[in-house]
Scaffold this motif. Structure first.
Motif, PDB file in Angstrom:
ATOM      1  N   ASP A 131       9.256 -66.791   0.675  1.00  0.00           N
ATOM      2  CA  ASP A 131       8.876 -66.480   2.057  1.00  0.00           C
ATOM      3  C   ASP A 131       9.818 -65.480   2.718  1.00  0.00           C
ATOM      4  O   ASP A 131      10.128 -65.575   3.901  1.00  0.00           O
ATOM      5  CB  ASP A 131       8.777 -67.762   2.894  1.00  0.00           C
ATOM      6  CG  ASP A 131       7.628 -68.633   2.425  1.00  0.00           C
ATOM      7  OD1 ASP A 131       6.601 -68.076   1.982  1.00  0.00           O
ATOM      8  OD2 ASP A 131       7.747 -69.859   2.505  1.00  0.00           O
ATOM      9  N   LEU A 132      10.274 -64.512   1.956  1.00  0.00           N
ATOM     10  CA  LEU A 132      11.107 -63.432   2.483  1.00  0.00           C
ATOM     11  C   LEU A 132      10.369 -62.113   2.326  1.00  0.00           C
ATOM     12  O   LEU A 132       9.540 -61.953   1.437  1.00  0.00           O
ATOM     13  CB  LEU A 132      12.427 -63.342   1.714  1.00  0.00           C
ATOM     14  CG  LEU A 132      13.364 -64.528   1.819  1.00  0.00           C
ATOM     15  CD1 LEU A 132      14.507 -64.356   0.839  1.00  0.00           C
ATOM     16  CD2 LEU A 132      13.890 -64.678   3.228  1.00  0.00           C
ATOM     17  N   SER A 133      10.716 -61.168   3.166  1.00  0.00           N
ATOM     18  CA  SER A 133      10.183 -59.818   2.987  1.00  0.00           C
ATOM     19  C   SER A 133      10.880 -59.197   1.781  1.00  0.00           C
ATOM     20  O   SER A 133      11.967 -59.643   1.390  1.00  0.00           O
ATOM     21  CB  SER A 133      10.439 -58.974   4.235  1.00  0.00           C
ATOM     22  OG  SER A 133      11.813 -58.676   4.356  1.00  0.00           O
ATOM     23  N   PRO A 134      10.301 -58.165   1.185  1.00  0.00           N
ATOM     24  CA  PRO A 134      10.967 -57.523   0.046  1.00  0.00           C
ATOM     25  C   PRO A 134      12.361 -57.008   0.389  1.00  0.00           C
ATOM     26  O   PRO A 134      13.276 -57.093  -0.424  1.00  0.00           O
ATOM     27  CB  PRO A 134      10.019 -56.383  -0.323  1.00  0.00           C
ATOM     28  CG  PRO A 134       8.681 -56.882   0.095  1.00  0.00           C
ATOM     29  CD  PRO A 134       8.943 -57.651   1.362  1.00  0.00           C
ATOM     30  N   VAL A 135      12.539 -56.506   1.614  1.00  0.00           N
ATOM     31  CA  VAL A 135      13.855 -56.005   2.016  1.00  0.00           C
ATOM     32  C   VAL A 135      14.857 -57.158   2.090  1.00  0.00           C
ATOM     33  O   VAL A 135      15.969 -57.072   1.567  1.00  0.00           O
ATOM     34  CB  VAL A 135      13.759 -55.265   3.367  1.00  0.00           C
ATOM     35  CG1 VAL A 135      15.136 -54.898   3.883  1.00  0.00           C
ATOM     36  CG2 VAL A 135      12.895 -54.025   3.226  1.00  0.00           C
ATOM     37  N   ALA A 136      14.470 -58.259   2.736  1.00  0.00           N
ATOM     38  CA  ALA A 136      15.363 -59.412   2.846  1.00  0.00           C
ATOM     39  C   ALA A 136      15.655 -60.020   1.483  1.00  0.00           C
ATOM     40  O   ALA A 136      16.783 -60.435   1.206  1.00  0.00           O
ATOM     41  CB  ALA A 136      14.749 -60.459   3.772  1.00  0.00           C
ATOM     42  N   TYR A 137      14.655 -60.073   0.621  1.00  0.00           N
ATOM     43  CA  TYR A 137      14.841 -60.619  -0.721  1.00  0.00           C
ATOM     44  C   TYR A 137      15.836 -59.775  -1.514  1.00  0.00           C
ATOM     45  O   TYR A 137      16.727 -60.309  -2.185  1.00  0.00           O
ATOM     46  CB  TYR A 137      13.506 -60.688  -1.452  1.00  0.00           C
ATOM     47  CG  TYR A 137      13.606 -61.305  -2.819  1.00  0.00           C
ATOM     48  CD1 TYR A 137      13.603 -62.680  -2.977  1.00  0.00           C
ATOM     49  CD2 TYR A 137      13.695 -60.510  -3.957  1.00  0.00           C
ATOM     50  CE1 TYR A 137      13.694 -63.262  -4.242  1.00  0.00           C
ATOM     51  CE2 TYR A 137      13.782 -61.079  -5.212  1.00  0.00           C
ATOM     52  CZ  TYR A 137      13.786 -62.453  -5.351  1.00  0.00           C
ATOM     53  OH  TYR A 137      13.881 -63.013  -6.598  1.00  0.00           O
ATOM     54  N   THR A 138      15.699 -58.480  -1.422  1.00  0.00           N
ATOM     55  CA  THR A 138      16.614 -57.582  -2.134  1.00  0.00           C
ATOM     56  C   THR A 138      18.035 -57.737  -1.614  1.00  0.00           C
ATOM     57  O   THR A 138      18.992 -57.779  -2.387  1.00  0.00           O
ATOM     58  CB  THR A 138      16.148 -56.121  -1.999  1.00  0.00           C
ATOM     59  OG1 THR A 138      14.826 -56.016  -2.526  1.00  0.00           O
ATOM     60  CG2 THR A 138      17.068 -55.174  -2.747  1.00  0.00           C
ATOM     61  N   ARG A 139      18.181 -57.824  -0.298  1.00  0.00           N
ATOM     62  CA  ARG A 139      19.523 -58.021   0.281  1.00  0.00           C
ATOM     63  C   ARG A 139      20.139 -59.325  -0.215  1.00  0.00           C
ATOM     64  O   ARG A 139      21.315 -59.376  -0.555  1.00  0.00           O
ATOM     65  CB  ARG A 139      19.448 -58.022   1.800  1.00  0.00           C
ATOM     66  CG  ARG A 139      19.216 -56.666   2.374  1.00  0.00           C
ATOM     67  CD  ARG A 139      19.172 -56.714   3.874  1.00  0.00           C
ATOM     68  NE  ARG A 139      18.796 -55.403   4.398  1.00  0.00           N
ATOM     69  CZ  ARG A 139      18.203 -55.209   5.543  1.00  0.00           C
ATOM     70  NH1 ARG A 139      17.895 -56.232   6.334  1.00  0.00           N
ATOM     71  NH2 ARG A 139      17.900 -53.990   5.945  1.00  0.00           N
ATOM     72  N   ARG A 140      19.341 -60.398  -0.241  1.00  0.00           N
ATOM     73  CA  ARG A 140      19.855 -61.683  -0.711  1.00  0.00           C
ATOM     74  C   ARG A 140      20.210 -61.600  -2.191  1.00  0.00           C
ATOM     75  O   ARG A 140      21.260 -62.102  -2.615  1.00  0.00           O
ATOM     76  CB  ARG A 140      18.816 -62.765  -0.489  1.00  0.00           C
ATOM     77  CG  ARG A 140      19.298 -64.116  -1.000  1.00  0.00           C
ATOM     78  CD  ARG A 140      18.217 -65.139  -0.977  1.00  0.00           C
ATOM     79  NE  ARG A 140      18.300 -65.899   0.262  1.00  0.00           N
ATOM     80  CZ  ARG A 140      17.503 -66.891   0.566  1.00  0.00           C
ATOM     81  NH1 ARG A 140      16.522 -67.211  -0.241  1.00  0.00           N
ATOM     82  NH2 ARG A 140      17.654 -67.553   1.675  1.00  0.00           N
ATOM     83  N   TYR A 141      19.379 -60.957  -2.981  1.00  0.00           N
ATOM     84  CA  TYR A 141      19.630 -60.812  -4.418  1.00  0.00           C
ATOM     85  C   TYR A 141      20.928 -60.058  -4.669  1.00  0.00           C
ATOM     86  O   TYR A 141      21.754 -60.490  -5.481  1.00  0.00           O
ATOM     87  CB  TYR A 141      18.455 -60.089  -5.078  1.00  0.00           C
ATOM     88  CG  TYR A 141      18.625 -59.851  -6.554  1.00  0.00           C
ATOM     89  CD1 TYR A 141      18.374 -60.865  -7.471  1.00  0.00           C
ATOM     90  CD2 TYR A 141      19.031 -58.611  -7.026  1.00  0.00           C
ATOM     91  CE1 TYR A 141      18.537 -60.659  -8.824  1.00  0.00           C
ATOM     92  CE2 TYR A 141      19.194 -58.386  -8.386  1.00  0.00           C
ATOM     93  CZ  TYR A 141      18.948 -59.406  -9.277  1.00  0.00           C
ATOM     94  OH  TYR A 141      19.128 -59.188 -10.622  1.00  0.00           O
ATOM     95  N   VAL A 142      21.125 -58.977  -3.944  1.00  0.00           N
ATOM     96  CA  VAL A 142      22.335 -58.171  -4.129  1.00  0.00           C
ATOM     97  C   VAL A 142      23.565 -58.957  -3.696  1.00  0.00           C
ATOM     98  O   VAL A 142      24.587 -58.965  -4.392  1.00  0.00           O
ATOM     99  CB  VAL A 142      22.222 -56.829  -3.356  1.00  0.00           C
ATOM    100  CG1 VAL A 142      23.547 -56.107  -3.320  1.00  0.00           C
ATOM    101  CG2 VAL A 142      21.153 -55.948  -3.984  1.00  0.00           C
ATOM    102  N   SER A 143      23.474 -59.651  -2.566  1.00  0.00           N
ATOM    103  CA  SER A 143      24.630 -60.422  -2.107  1.00  0.00           C
ATOM    104  C   SER A 143      24.937 -61.581  -3.063  1.00  0.00           C
ATOM    105  O   SER A 143      26.110 -61.905  -3.302  1.00  0.00           O
ATOM    106  CB  SER A 143      24.427 -60.940  -0.682  1.00  0.00           C
ATOM    107  OG  SER A 143      23.426 -61.925  -0.656  1.00  0.00           O
ATOM    108  N   ASP A 144      23.911 -62.215  -3.643  1.00  0.00           N
ATOM    109  CA  ASP A 144      24.128 -63.285  -4.615  1.00  0.00           C
ATOM    110  C   ASP A 144      24.775 -62.734  -5.884  1.00  0.00           C
ATOM    111  O   ASP A 144      25.631 -63.386  -6.479  1.00  0.00           O
ATOM    112  CB  ASP A 144      22.822 -63.986  -4.966  1.00  0.00           C
ATOM    113  CG  ASP A 144      22.293 -64.860  -3.840  1.00  0.00           C
ATOM    114  OD1 ASP A 144      23.054 -65.085  -2.862  1.00  0.00           O
ATOM    115  OD2 ASP A 144      21.133 -65.299  -3.926  1.00  0.00           O
TER     116      ASP A 144
END
Length: 58
Positions: free
Chosen positions: A41-54
């Motif tokens: 339930d994230l936008s692609p931009v938010a998902y990418t940011r979370r993926y990179v930070s993880d």
């Protein structure tokens, strides 16, 4: 026939411009901000940011 082509020409250009504007909107805004269930339930931009930070945290 010539008159009909002259009348349709502006319509064709307007239609092409409308199609281009809609395509740009979908590609630039909607696809980047639309929430998607397959991405938790994230936008692609938010998902990418979370993926990179993880990845940086790991």
């Amino acid at each position: 026939m010539k008159n009909r082509a002259d009348v349709q020409r502006p319509f064709c250009y307007a239609r092409a411009q409308a199609r281009q504007a809609i395509t740009e909107y979908i590609e630039r805004f909607s696809n980047q901000h639309r929430i998607q269930a397959r991405r938790n339930d994230l936008s692609p931009v938010a998902y990418t940011r979370r993926y990179v930070s993880d990845k940086r945290a790991a």
